[in-house]
Design a protein around this motif. Structure first.
Motif, short mmCIF file in Angstrom:
data_model
loop_
_atom_site.label_atom_id
_atom_site.label_comp_id
_atom_site.label_asym_id
_atom_site.label_seq_id
_atom_site.Cartn_x
_atom_site.Cartn_y
_atom_site.Cartn_z
N ASP A 40 13.86 2.69 -13.12
CA ASP A 40 12.55 2.04 -13.07
C ASP A 40 11.96 2.24 -11.67
O ASP A 40 12.61 1.92 -10.68
N ILE A 41 10.76 2.77 -11.63
CA ILE A 41 10.03 2.86 -10.37
C ILE A 41 8.78 2.02 -10.54
O ILE A 41 7.88 2.36 -11.30
N LYS A 42 8.75 0.90 -9.85
CA LYS A 42 7.68 -0.08 -10.02
C LYS A 42 6.36 0.38 -9.40
O LYS A 42 5.29 0.11 -9.93
N GLU A 43 6.46 1.06 -8.26
CA GLU A 43 5.26 1.43 -7.50
C GLU A 43 5.65 2.54 -6.54
O GLU A 43 6.75 2.51 -5.98
N ILE A 44 4.79 3.52 -6.32
CA ILE A 44 5.11 4.64 -5.44
C ILE A 44 4.63 4.41 -4.01
O ILE A 44 5.13 5.03 -3.08
N ASP A 45 3.69 3.53 -3.80
CA ASP A 45 3.21 3.23 -2.45
C ASP A 45 4.18 2.25 -1.79
O ASP A 45 4.41 1.16 -2.32
N PRO A 46 4.77 2.61 -0.64
CA PRO A 46 5.78 1.75 -0.02
C PRO A 46 5.29 0.33 0.28
O PRO A 46 6.02 -0.64 0.02
N ALA A 47 4.10 0.18 0.81
CA ALA A 47 3.60 -1.17 1.15
C ALA A 47 3.34 -1.99 -0.11
O ALA A 47 3.68 -3.18 -0.17
N LYS A 48 2.77 -1.37 -1.11
CA LYS A 48 2.50 -2.08 -2.36
C LYS A 48 3.81 -2.42 -3.08
O LYS A 48 3.92 -3.46 -3.70
N HIS A 49 4.79 -1.51 -3.00
CA HIS A 49 6.10 -1.79 -3.60
C HIS A 49 6.74 -3.00 -2.94
O HIS A 49 7.28 -3.88 -3.61
#
Length: 168
Positions: A40-49
């Motif tokens: 599972d990858i929730k989000e690709i942007d580090p800050a948003k993740h």
């Protein structure tokens, strides 16, 4: 090896959040007896993740890279959450990253649902996505198409055959 010798398929379903590169030997041992990883990858942007999960993104991407290094097939899931992870640019960037994984066999963008909110209330745990509506299948399908565009773009750029001056 017990299961492999008996042709038993083993699947690791994970977010990869616990991956520690300092423990890579242990992870390699685990992956040596794994037939498939569902990641599972929730989000690709580090800050948003970090905002969304409270955890850094890099361990997840590092784990994905390790699965490619040891050539364990991987399926990636991404939940499309309206107003949070429903972003065409970031879906494309997710695809671009996934395009680098030669072991990638499937990607599935799933529509966010609100079925779990009652459990949080029962347990007295604040629900971080309170008030966010469920996503439609159409939104998830659009995200999947964009992720696939990113995968193809990466592979066209980085996996294209190298031409020499002797080729016509």
């Amino acid at each position: 090896t017990y299961f492999r010798e008996r042709n038993v398929h083993t699947c690791l379903d994970t977010s990869g959040i616990c991956f520690d590169p300092h423990q890579e030997v242990a992870y390699r041992k685990l992956l040596s007896v794994t037939s498939l990883v569902i990641l599972d990858i929730k989000e690709i942007d580090p800050a948003k993740h970090l905002w969304l999960t409270g955890k850094p993104l890099e361990p997840i991407l590092g784990f994905a890279r390790l699965t490619a290094d040891v050539e364990v097939p991987i399926w990636v899931r991404h939940v499309v959450v309206p107003t949070i992870t429903d972003n065409t640019d970031r879906h494309y960037r997710l695809g671009f990253f996934l395009g680098s994984l030669k072991n990638l066999q499937a990607v599935d963008c799933l529509p966010y649902h609100v079925m779990g909110t009652a459990k949080y209330k029962e347990l007295g745990i604040p629900y971080h996505l309170e008030g966010i509506p469920a996503a439609t299948k159409d939104i998830a399908a659009k995200a999947t198409r964009t992720v696939v565009e990113g995968i193809k773009a990466y592979r066209r750029h980085w996996w294209s055959p190298i031409k020499t001056q002797h080729q016509s």
